[in-house]
Design an enzyme around this catalytic site. Structure first.
Site, PDB file in Angstrom:
ATOM      1  CG  HIS A 171       4.022 -11.461  17.093  1.00  0.00           C
ATOM      2  ND1 HIS A 171       5.062 -12.264  16.710  1.00  0.00           N
ATOM      3  CD2 HIS A 171       4.494 -10.737  18.160  1.00  0.00           C
ATOM      4  CE1 HIS A 171       6.096 -12.062  17.493  1.00  0.00           C
ATOM      5  NE2 HIS A 171       5.775 -11.127  18.382  1.00  0.00           N
ATOM      6  CB  THR A 213      -0.962   0.010   1.209  1.00  0.00           C
ATOM      7  OG1 THR A 213      -1.690   1.245   1.214  1.00  0.00           O
ATOM      8  CG2 THR A 213      -0.227  -0.149   2.530  1.00  0.00           C
TER       9      THR A 213
END
Length: 587
Positions: free
Chosen positions: A557, A501
């Protein structure tokens, strides 16, 4: 019931094709998957097969005519339509050789018959009202391999409105994409067969477009003609002039029969027989200047007057490359002539103080964003990259690159290439979670975030790791343009394994982008800016003006550790700071 034959999608960047040869004619019997016609595009010449078995009832596109993807090419049915369609020209031929009074009567009769058929249809409350003989069906085109239906969200035109070829008629919403459906022909919207919020299947008829007034208005036109048939018979000259006018203006050929039929009625209603003939050249002039919505919007964005652009497409049509070339010439004007006035004050939005319902796209994005935050453990890591060498390399190559590829050389293709290479070395960043398993894809399909008026969409650059800078630049520009103009197929929004992005396109230094499932990571690229920096020259530190960019990677994560993210960003940083892209330019 007839089946519509439409021009299918012929490739990711192909938006139109030219009919080079019809292999079948009206009245011919065809089998399913048998070749109907040959189509030529910028990339490929191919045959279009018949979707069903039956008889060709109507051919709507002439040879050497260029049409958009999704346009109606022909109709195939059981043969009843072909029989009635074939009788009409034969009946008109002898009428032209007979007395003028007989010609006027023969041309008026079809109009009266159509009105009576329309009235009878309305009384019987048939589900498909009758349309005039030259009406063209607007069908819901294929919107992707897995899309079988769509919902009409809004009609942009109403019955009685005049429409041009490729002008947007309505908006359709599917599970994967919201898009506009363009008109396959120029004419008047005569019927709307699918209401707003109604769900229809691919291939269903949405509306009908013809050259005359809507069917509901036909009885009003019949009255004057029925009351005064004598004047129509006494004045054959204007009727004889109509074919001549049609012959002088071959572009709107489909309108000639309707004009010939309406001539007697128009003379009876008002003494102005020359008006219809005068309208034909104007229609031809407007069609000759027509450009696609994509090109028109691009010209508006670039501030280009289309009347000053010379088209290089088929038949002189203006293409997006012509607009880009005109924009480049405009940008190279002397700086004194390009002096910009003081910035205008911000306009107050009409949305201020109102309450609006969420669009379908906004609802989907909202649900996916919340689901992503609830189901993953996300955090973001940043790195600062000195892109001074890369900026110099880009400035040295951008003119040559634009001349050879037609695309602008921005920083985004370099960032995308570096990310694709790093994904190959660190596939955990490109992975997805499937239960208690980690799936490592065999290719790097990079989603590119595109800001549109409808919201954020992410078309996919497939196999980015195998492409050079030129290929990436052209594909990113094409995907972004078609995304903003609602020209994407749903399949082009699916299958991404990693996202880039470019938040720097609006001047942002950096942000913490959000990972969207099922992907595990997203790379945000900030604006490239200059500031003083410390450099080492011959072992001595010095202050110099340098170009920098911040890169941010957000990741899940659960499977990606901070060290993995740091190694991934480190690889991209090293690649960009070295600026060794000569062999990867592709020019």
């Amino acid at each position: 019931m007839s089946t519509a034959v439409v021009l299918p999608a012929l490739g990711e960047s192909v938006t139109e094709g030219t009919v080079t040869r019809w292999l079948k004619q009206v009245g011919d019997t065809v089998q399913a998957d048998e070749g109907l016609l040959e189509i030529s595009t910028d990339k490929v010449d191919t045959e279009i097969p018949s979707p069903v078995s039956g008889v060709i009832e109507e051919i709507l596109v002439a040879e050497d005519e260029t049409v958009e993807v999704g346009a109606l090419l022909a109709r195939i049915g059981d043969g009843s339509g072909a029989a009635s369609g074939g009788d009409a020209p034969a009946a008109e031929a002898p009428a032209a050789d007979e007395a003028p009074a007989q010609e006027a009567q023969s041309t008026a009769a079809p109009a009266e018959n159509e009105v009576e058929a329309s009235q009878a249809s309305d009384q019987a409350q048939a589900p498909t009202p009758a349309a005039s003989g030259d009406a063209t069906d607007v069908v819901l085109p294929e919107l992707g391999e897995s899309v079988t239906e769509g919902t009409v969200t809004r009609w942009l035109k109403q019955v009685g409105d005049d429409v041009a070829v490729d002008e947007a008629l309505l908006e359709i919403s599917t599970d994967k994409v919201d898009t506009e459906i363009p008109s396959p022909v120029a004419g008047t919207l005569q019927e709307i067969l699918a209401d707003e919020d109604e769900t229809v299947e691919v291939g269903a008829v949405l509306a009908r477009i013809g050259s005359g007034a809507p069917a509901a208005a036909a009885p009003a036109a019949e009255g004057p003609a029925a009351e005064a048939p004598a004047p129509a018979a006494e004045a054959p000259a204007p009727a004889a002039e109509a074919p001549a006018a049609a012959a002088e203006a071959p572009a709107p050929a489909a309108e000639a029969p309707a004009a010939a039929q309406q001539a007697p009625a128009a003379e009876a209603a008002a003494p102005a027989p020359a008006a219809p003939a005068a309208e034909a050249p104007a229609s031809a002039d407007s069609d000759s200047l027509y450009v696609t919505p994509l090109v028109r919007r691009l010209a508006s964005q670039q501030g280009i007057d289309l009347s000053t652009v010379t088209g290089t497409g088929v038949g002189g049509r203006i293409r997006k490359e012509d607009v880009l070339k005109a924009a480049e010439s405009k940008s190279q004007a002397p700086a004194a002539a390009a002096a910009a006035p003081a910035p205008a004050p911000l306009e107050v939005s009409p949305l201020r103080g109102t309450t609006q319902k969420m669009s379908r796209l906004r609802k989907v994005v909202a649900e996916r964003a919340v689901a992503s935050m609830q189901q993953t453990a996300q955090l973001t890591t940043f790195v600062e990259v000195d892109v001074t060498k890369l900026a110099a390399f880009r400035n040295a190559k951008k003119d040559e690159f634009n001349q050879k590829t037609g695309a602008k050389l921005s920083f985004l293709p370099f960032f995308t290439l570096a990310a694709a290479e790093a994904l190959q070395a660190f596939p955990i960043i490109n992975s997805t979670v499937d239960g208690d398993s980690i799936v490592y894809p065999a290719s790097e399909n990079i989603s590119i975030a595109v800001d549109t008026e409808r919201g954020l969409l992410t078309p996919v650059v497939r196999d980015a790791g195998t492409k050079n800078i030129a290929q990436l630049a052209q594909e990113i520009a094409d995907l972004a343009a078609r995304t903003r103009d609602n020209k994407l197929k749903p399949d082009e929004l699916a299958g991404g394994t990693f996202t880039v992005t470019n938040t720097g396109s609006r001047g942002a230094l950096f942000d913490t982008p959000l990972v969207f499932l099922p992907q595990s990571a997203i790379l945000g690229t900030g604006v490239v800016f200059k500031r003083p920096g410390v450099v080492t020259v011959d072992g001595v530190d010095a202050i110099a003006v340098r170009s920098y960019v911040y890169l941010a990677i957000s990741y899940d994560h659960r499977t990606i550790d901070g060290a993995d993210a740091a190694r991934f960003l480190g690889a991209i940083k090293t690649r960009l700071e070295s600026a060794e892209f000569t062999a990867n330019l592709g020019i």
